[in-house]
Design a protein around this motif. Sequence first.
Motif, PDB file in Angstrom:
ATOM      1  N   THR A 177       0.842  -1.206   0.000  1.00  0.00           N
ATOM      2  CA  THR A 177       0.000   0.000   0.000  1.00  0.00           C
ATOM      3  C   THR A 177       0.874   1.252   0.000  1.00  0.00           C
ATOM      4  O   THR A 177       0.525   2.270  -0.623  1.00  0.00           O
ATOM      5  N   ALA A 178       2.024   1.166   0.656  1.00  0.00           N
ATOM      6  CA  ALA A 178       2.954   2.308   0.636  1.00  0.00           C
ATOM      7  C   ALA A 178       3.385   2.580  -0.804  1.00  0.00           C
ATOM      8  O   ALA A 178       3.367   3.730  -1.269  1.00  0.00           O
ATOM      9  N   ASN A 179       3.725   1.536  -1.534  1.00  0.00           N
ATOM     10  CA  ASN A 179       4.151   1.738  -2.935  1.00  0.00           C
ATOM     11  C   ASN A 179       3.034   2.317  -3.794  1.00  0.00           C
ATOM     12  O   ASN A 179       3.279   3.128  -4.689  1.00  0.00           O
ATOM     13  N   LEU A 180       1.822   1.898  -3.499  1.00  0.00           N
ATOM     14  CA  LEU A 180       0.687   2.442  -4.250  1.00  0.00           C
ATOM     15  C   LEU A 180       0.637   3.957  -4.048  1.00  0.00           C
ATOM     16  O   LEU A 180       0.458   4.735  -5.003  1.00  0.00           O
ATOM     17  N   HIS A 181       0.835   4.385  -2.810  1.00  0.00           N
ATOM     18  CA  HIS A 181       0.851   5.830  -2.547  1.00  0.00           C
ATOM     19  C   HIS A 181       2.024   6.514  -3.254  1.00  0.00           C
ATOM     20  O   HIS A 181       1.864   7.593  -3.821  1.00  0.00           O
ATOM     21  N   PHE A 182       3.190   5.879  -3.213  1.00  0.00           N
ATOM     22  CA  PHE A 182       4.347   6.514  -3.875  1.00  0.00           C
ATOM     23  C   PHE A 182       4.124   6.633  -5.380  1.00  0.00           C
ATOM     24  O   PHE A 182       4.510   7.612  -6.007  1.00  0.00           O
ATOM     25  N   MET A 183       3.478   5.630  -5.941  1.00  0.00           N
ATOM     26  CA  MET A 183       3.173   5.696  -7.378  1.00  0.00           C
ATOM     27  C   MET A 183       2.153   6.796  -7.649  1.00  0.00           C
ATOM     28  O   MET A 183       2.253   7.531  -8.643  1.00  0.00           O
ATOM     29  N   MET A 184       1.186   6.912  -6.765  1.00  0.00           N
ATOM     30  CA  MET A 184       0.164   7.944  -6.986  1.00  0.00           C
ATOM     31  C   MET A 184       0.748   9.348  -6.795  1.00  0.00           C
ATOM     32  O   MET A 184       0.294  10.303  -7.421  1.00  0.00           O
ATOM     33  N   VAL A 219       7.570   0.685 -13.077  1.00  0.00           N
ATOM     34  CA  VAL A 219       7.311   1.993 -13.703  1.00  0.00           C
ATOM     35  C   VAL A 219       7.722   1.834 -15.163  1.00  0.00           C
ATOM     36  O   VAL A 219       8.858   1.423 -15.446  1.00  0.00           O
ATOM     37  N   HIS A 220       6.815   2.119 -16.059  1.00  0.00           N
ATOM     38  CA  HIS A 220       7.105   1.858 -17.468  1.00  0.00           C
ATOM     39  C   HIS A 220       8.354   2.620 -17.928  1.00  0.00           C
ATOM     40  O   HIS A 220       8.596   3.764 -17.509  1.00  0.00           O
ATOM     41  N   GLU A 221       9.091   1.971 -18.816  1.00  0.00           N
ATOM     42  CA  GLU A 221      10.349   2.518 -19.324  1.00  0.00           C
ATOM     43  C   GLU A 221      10.229   3.965 -19.852  1.00  0.00           C
ATOM     44  O   GLU A 221      11.154   4.751 -19.747  1.00  0.00           O
ATOM     45  N   LEU A 230       8.148  11.339  -4.468  1.00  0.00           N
ATOM     46  CA  LEU A 230       8.619  11.496  -3.098  1.00  0.00           C
ATOM     47  C   LEU A 230       9.931  10.717  -3.028  1.00  0.00           C
ATOM     48  O   LEU A 230       9.970   9.543  -3.392  1.00  0.00           O
ATOM     49  N   THR A 231      10.957  11.366  -2.603  1.00  0.00           N
ATOM     50  CA  THR A 231      12.283  10.738  -2.726  1.00  0.00           C
ATOM     51  C   THR A 231      13.017  10.636  -1.388  1.00  0.00           C
ATOM     52  O   THR A 231      12.624  11.234  -0.392  1.00  0.00           O
ATOM     53  N   ALA A 279      12.888   2.571 -12.330  1.00  0.00           N
ATOM     54  CA  ALA A 279      12.100   2.329 -11.111  1.00  0.00           C
ATOM     55  C   ALA A 279      12.940   2.509  -9.846  1.00  0.00           C
ATOM     56  O   ALA A 279      12.425   2.925  -8.802  1.00  0.00           O
ATOM     57  N   GLU A 280      14.236   2.243  -9.938  1.00  0.00           N
ATOM     58  CA  GLU A 280      15.125   2.434  -8.779  1.00  0.00           C
ATOM     59  C   GLU A 280      15.048   3.849  -8.221  1.00  0.00           C
ATOM     60  O   GLU A 280      15.281   4.073  -7.041  1.00  0.00           O
ATOM     61  N   GLY A 281      14.756   4.783  -9.087  1.00  0.00           N
ATOM     62  CA  GLY A 281      14.697   6.189  -8.681  1.00  0.00           C
ATOM     63  C   GLY A 281      13.503   6.516  -7.802  1.00  0.00           C
ATOM     64  O   GLY A 281      13.335   7.657  -7.385  1.00  0.00           O
ATOM     65  N   TRP A 282      12.669   5.492  -7.541  1.00  0.00           N
ATOM     66  CA  TRP A 282      11.533   5.707  -6.627  1.00  0.00           C
ATOM     67  C   TRP A 282      11.842   5.169  -5.224  1.00  0.00           C
ATOM     68  O   TRP A 282      11.045   5.281  -4.320  1.00  0.00           O
TER      69      TRP A 282
END
Length: 436
Positions: A120-127, A272-274, A285-286, A309-312
């Motif tokens: 769920t944390a990743n879902l928020h970071f993606m959003m 995260v798409h290329e 958010l970094t 994706a590593e940059g997230w």
Amino acid sequence: MLFLLQTEKPFKLSNYQLGLDYAKKQDALDELSQYRTQFHIPKDKHGNELIYLCGNSLGLQPKSTKSYINQELEDWANLGVEGHTDAKNPWLPYHEFLAEATAKLVGAKPIEVVTMNSLTANLHFMMASFYKPTKERYKILIESDAFPSDKYAVESQLRHHGYDDKEGLILWKPREGEELLNYEDLEAILKTHGNEIALIMIGGVNYYTGQFFDFKRITSLGHSYGCKVGFDCAHGAGNVNLDLHNSGADFAVWCTYKYMNSGPGSLSGCFVHERHAYDKDLNRLTGWWSHNKDTRFNMRHEFDVLPGAEGWQLSNPPILSMAAIKASLDMFNEVGIEKLIKKSKKLTGYFEYLLKDLGEDTIRIITPENPDERGCQLSIQVLKADKSLHDKFTEAGVISDWREPDVIRCAPVPLYNSFEDVYLMVEKMKVILNKN
Ligand SMILES: Cc1ncc(COP(=O)(O)O)c(C=O)c1O
Ligand SMILES: Nc1ccccc1C(=O)C[C@H](N)C(=O)O
């Protein structure tokens, strides 16, 4: 429709021919059957193996997991902080050891995936990156019976950006009297509201019905209206062919504790798409783990985001959890998702066939019949039942789960479940439902 091991063509046999002898024969013919011995199968108090059909909630423990974790414990004991660089599997780049196998499993490129945080944390970071509401376009579309955590997450994103979480949420609902979602209804919603929707976020395989959505179709539809599109693949990763890169989705997230057998609460995966890999303007958010690896430890360096994706990533990750993921991925890599899916379709097809014999006045399978529109899980609606029925299954040595109001979810997992498991489960069901 039933898929038998000896032939790729579906055909029907009598129940007598599809009994215990048949199940045992299929297990003997199954080229993946030896993988079962590589897992700890939970036992009852008498030491008998339980029929574990709950990999959709928590996957079983590979026997190799302990040695992978022990390796890190030993390196920590012997090396302390030097383990970051000198451990057998150095901790600083540990997540990189997972990228290739993860990418293969979810149909992505290594630059598109990373293992980090919880689901769920990743879902928020993606959003944070892909939900960029404007005055005209701020709504989020989600399937009406999404897993609660996903629904709570998108509602809270709406509130976080100052919108009403009821008015801002558009639900893709099943038709009256149905459980499965229909793509024509999605098209109709987009026709009317497409220009108001900022994000489409769908549970890729629905946790309740087991419906596996057509990612490509949803994504191209969403993109044609200018929406961003993401999927929660908690019930998909390690279970179905996700083909994430080709789907064109902007992002996807999943957990590794279900079909990826990496332990309770283990880390989550993220795609995260290329096409977003080098977009430095994309808001995110970094933390220091999103920063260029070469200069990360220079500390006072100006922020320089990693591509892909590593940059997230935010934080240095928990290595013990990653070690469990590595143990599991090494096994997936050895088997290959294609072989797993092939067995999965046969195993679930057999299960479905036996269940249907119980009669429509007793049970109804709400999962799609088409093997390409589901994974291994079957959601069995038991008519006129309540949770006490599920308790009887548990007492009888079947581990499955119950989802209100009347559904038993069972997932025969091709890595460790057998045709015999499936046969015995249905036999127990017959006894419990007085159908024998
Ligand atoms: C579809 C889906 N989303 C979210 C979650 C919640 O995951 P977590 O507790 O790891 O954030 C789960 C499972 O628990 C799930 O199946
Ligand atoms: N992580 C858990 C911890 C405790 C109990 C259940 C879960 C689940 O994963 C539930 C699952 N997501 C589901 O589809 O019901």
